[in-house]
Design an enzyme around this catalytic site. Structure first.
Site, PDB file in Angstrom:
ATOM      1  CG  ASP A   1      -2.173   0.858   0.959  1.00  0.00           C
ATOM      2  OD1 ASP A   1      -3.234   0.600   1.552  1.00  0.00           O
ATOM      3  OD2 ASP A   1      -2.070   1.800   0.144  1.00  0.00           O
TER       4      ASP A   1
HETATM    5  C1  GLC Z   1      -4.176   4.410  -0.184  1.00  0.00           C
HETATM    6  C2  GLC Z   1      -5.125   3.270   0.151  1.00  0.00           C
HETATM    7  C3  GLC Z   1      -5.244   2.247  -0.927  1.00  0.00           C
HETATM    8  C4  GLC Z   1      -5.064   2.924  -2.266  1.00  0.00           C
HETATM    9  C5  GLC Z   1      -3.620   3.383  -2.346  1.00  0.00           C
HETATM   10  C6  GLC Z   1      -3.327   4.106  -3.664  1.00  0.00           C
HETATM   11  O1  GLC Z   1      -3.473   4.791   0.963  1.00  0.00           O
HETATM   12  O2  GLC Z   1      -4.924   2.583   1.378  1.00  0.00           O
HETATM   13  O3  GLC Z   1      -6.528   1.621  -0.783  1.00  0.00           O
HETATM   14  O4  GLC Z   1      -5.358   2.010  -3.314  1.00  0.00           O
HETATM   15  O5  GLC Z   1      -3.276   4.213  -1.258  1.00  0.00           O
HETATM   16  O6  GLC Z   1      -4.042   5.295  -3.726  1.00  0.00           O
END
Ligand code: GLC
Length: 747
Positions: A282
């Protein structure tokens, strides 16, 4: 043309390594494996590491340079097709000539916005969820997006957690079937190489929704059996559906951050489920392992992540800056990097990027009428009728007093995680009611959900005098749910409840419509409403959907995908809990009935709250209709079964005995009465949607393989145990009101 020639010549060179025909595969190694191996074996170590690096959008010239350097395996947050083609050309024209994987959070629509996933779950319509994801992919891929960070499969049983909005609710079975449908829709119904498909991403792997206190990013403490039996099943279903990618979750579970958790990223995901796509972290979650205290520094975090099986680094630059040194120091093997690179190249190959890396910027499919119609149907089916004393559907109402902060909120109606949907395309209840020819007197009183200013209340009260009906549209602004947006109080924000109370006192019928990203504690608001429709942020076409529901053109059919608590003090509360040794009887003495100086044990000793009893305000699976349905003529194929390939089949008749056409959602629940570990008091194992014209009857079959009774027991092995079970056919998880109950046995 030159760039296309380059990628084609590269692809042909590489394909020739596979014996020419990319689809040949008769040899022991498939053509795909031969192609992927030929690419990876042609790369330097630095070029391999470049594939493991995902960056976020910046100045297009900088992105071109980074792509040309081979250090951009993927990019997110760029959605300008011209820029994307420029970035892609830079990657393809320069060694190692590997196309960039272009990604974005397309969570519930790209331009045409569908209801938030929690709302889509309420439709209990997997075909509609699949269609919505397919439409999202068609629109997003037309701008060059070929990978979405969706579906979110986190089981959520705590509405304080803002991200409950993004998943499919509290139930492992519902989340599994909805998630699989979304993967199918995103990934071209099994053909990932279609240029209108996107790689899906099962996130957040795993257990993220169990954050302590409902506070986002917080630790989770999920024991292995509960992980196996509750939180992992939707991700396993995604693997079985062929999901292309996973995303590791921010949380540490029982001391181990998912981003560095070898047990889930390698042993389970690849060892048990044979997943062969790739895992992305993430946002900066590799770096966050330093914050967790799980890594000394970024280099150590990179080591722990890659050795756990985390293939791609989202924006932390941890791999880009440290892997070469880690390999030279013997802390990471080059083979590990090869495998990660192979996994990523494999998905690029399956997407067809090596032969078709660019987008034609001519096609424009956004907001196509068919897409808007599907979004409206989804909003209609996602709406849940929570109360109706007969005021709905509208009879001869012409004059409507429309009030409340979400009556004309084009931005907030779209819900959380909307980057590309434009509020200018949102059709709000105000616009839709006027378009439908109603005489609308719009007196919002509150202009946003947190508004406490009731200075215009008298105007609404005065307007009520000449109205046939009052429609209050309230709920939450979109910013109040989603990532990092958690709440300790789940009452309607601002002065909404006071407004409702005042409207109720006018004596005119009050229809409440709630647009929110989560269950809210609405007991008082229900009491002050003659009818209530709950629309989890319904998206672009929420207005027309609502008008169809209010007018009776469409009968509400949604069912709650998550339990509604009486108060936040009951949280977490969910239907699939265990029986406990002292289950509530339902006849407990409640607070107001406790006599003075009551004896220590006089109230009974069972599992309940003195001030809230045992049950929720509204249970999972609950939803009313304008019509009524009668279930009859039940039959079960047998009541004794053996072997996991056996199948339970229950047939029955459903009749629409009311005055409106409508859909019912019969649900099949099961309880394992005695097992090697305590099991839930009931579990959803099957459901279907049945549309019936008024007076119409249909024979319905609900079936479940015996394998769905398996669970992970004491030795962390998945078992189907012999024993006695109870099965219910019901229209909600309140099986005390089930239409049918039957005991059966597994021998
Ligand atoms: C965010 C979220 C995730 C998302 C990623 C990219 O922090 O936790 O769900 O897809 O970053 O934006």
């Amino acid at each position: 043309m030159k760039a296309t020639f380059k990628i084609l010549s590269t692809a042909l060179v590489l394909l020739s390594a596979c014996g020419g025909n990319p689809n040949s595969g008769s040899n022991s190694q498939s053509a795909e494996d031969r192609f992927v191996d030929s690419v990876v074996n042609s790369l330097t170590l630095k070029q391999k590491i470049g594939q493991l690096n995902q960056v976020t959008a910046g100045q297009v010239e900088e992105m071109e340079a980074l792509a040309a350097s081979g250090m951009m395996g993927s990019i997110l947050n760029e959605a300008n097709p011209q820029n994307l083609n420029r970035i892609q050309k830079a990657a393809v024209d320069n060694p190692p000539h590997i196309p960039v994987l272009i990604s974005r959070d397309v969570i519930h629509g790209y331009k045409t916005i569908f209801p938030i996933p929690l709302g889509q779950a309420a439709s209990f319509d997997t075909a509609l969820v699949r269609q919505g994801s397919e439409i999202s992919a068609v629109e997003a891929s037309s701008d060059g997006i070929r990978w979405t960070f969706s579906p979110m499969l986190d089981i959520a049983r705590d509405p304080r957690w803002g991200r409950i909005a993004e998943g499919y609710g509290e139930d492992p079975y519902l989340t599994s079937v909805m998630g699989a449908a979304a993967v199918r829709g995103y990934q071209g119904n099994g053909n990932l190489s279609k240029p209108t498909s996107m790689a899906a991403c099962a996130k957040h792997f795993v257990g993220y929704g169990a954050a302590v206190g409902g506070r986002d990013y917080n630790s989770t403490y999920i024991p292995m059996r509960q992980l196996r039996n509750v939180y992992l099943p939707p991700f396993r279903a995604a693997a079985n559906e062929g999901v292309a990618t996973y995303m590791s979750s921010f949380n540490d579970n029982d001391g181990v951050p998912s981003t560095g958790n070898k047990l889930i990223l390698s042993d389970i995901l690849r060892g048990e489920w044979k997943f062969d796509g790739f895992v992305v972290s993430d946002w900066f979650s590799i770096g966050e392992m330093v914050n967790h205290g799980f890594a000394d520094d970024m280099k150590h975090a990179a080591e722990r992540a890659i050795n756990a099986g985390l293939d791609m680094d989202m924006v932390a630059n941890a791999y880009k800056d440290n892997l070469e040194a880690l390999i030279s120091e013997g802390k990471v093997s080059e083979k590990t990097v090869d495998n990660a690179c192979r996994n990523i190249v494999r998905i690029k190959y399956r997407l067809g990027l090596f032969t078709n890396p660019y987008i034609s910027t001519s096609q424009d499919v956004k907001y196509a009428p068919a897409h808007l119609a599907a979004a409206q149907k989804s909003a209609e089916e996602s709406a849940v009728l929570l109360k109706n004393n007969g005021v709905l559907p509208f009879k001869n109402f012409k004059k409507i007093l429309l009030t409340g902060p979400m009556s004309d909120a084009p931005h907030d109606q779209l819900g959380t995680w909307v980057f590309d949907g434009e509020k200018s395309h949102t059709v709000t209840p105000l616009v839709a009611l006027k378009d439908a020819g109603y005489e609308v007197n719009y007196v919002p009183v509150l202009t946003y959900s947190r508004d406490k200013n009731l200075s215009n209340l008298s105007k609404a009260i005065a307007a009520a005098k000449t109205a046939d009906v009052i429609v209050f549209v309230g709920g939450e602004e979109s910013i109040l749910s989603g990532e990092a947006h958690c709440l300790a109080n789940l009452n309607l924000q601002g002065a909404q409840s006071q407004l409702l109370e005042a409207l109720k006192k006018t004596g005119k019928p009050v229809v409440s419509v709630i647009m929110a990203g989560r269950p809210l504690t609405i007991a008082d608001d229900l009491n002050n409403s003659d009818a209530m429709i709950y629309m989890f942020h319904p998206g672009t076409m929420g207005g027309p959907a609502l008008v169809n529901l209010l007018s009776g053109n469409v009968t509400p059919s949604g069912k709650l995908p998550v339990t509604f608590p009486k108060s936040v003090g009951q949280v977490p509360i969910y239907y699939g809990q265990n029986m406990t040794g002292r289950p509530a009887s339902g006849h407990e003495v409640l607070l107001d009935d406790i006599p003075a100086e009551a004896g220590q044990t006089s109230l009974g000793c069972t599992s309940y709250m003195l001030d809230a009893g045992f049950g929720p305000l509204l249970e999972f699976g609950f939803g009313l209709s304008y019509t009524s349905f009668e279930f009859s003529d039940f039959n079960i194929n047998r009541t004794s079964f053996s072997g996991e390939n056996d199948e339970i089949k229950v047939t029955f008749l459903i009749k629409n005995s009311g005055n409106y056409d409508g859909a019912e959602i019969p649900q099949l629940y099961v309880r394992d009465l005695s097992a090697s570990i305590t099991r839930p008091i009931k579990e959803l194992k099957a459901f279907t949607r049945v549309f019936l014209k008024k007076g119409e009857s249909k024979k319905v079959e609900l079936s479940m393989p015996l394998s769905s009774l398996k669970f992970f027991g004491l030795d962390d092995k998945e078992v189907l145990e012999k024993g006695k079970f109870t099965l219910w056919i019901a229209n909600s998880s309140n099986v005390d009101k089930a239409a049918w109950k039957c005991d059966f046995e597994v021998k």
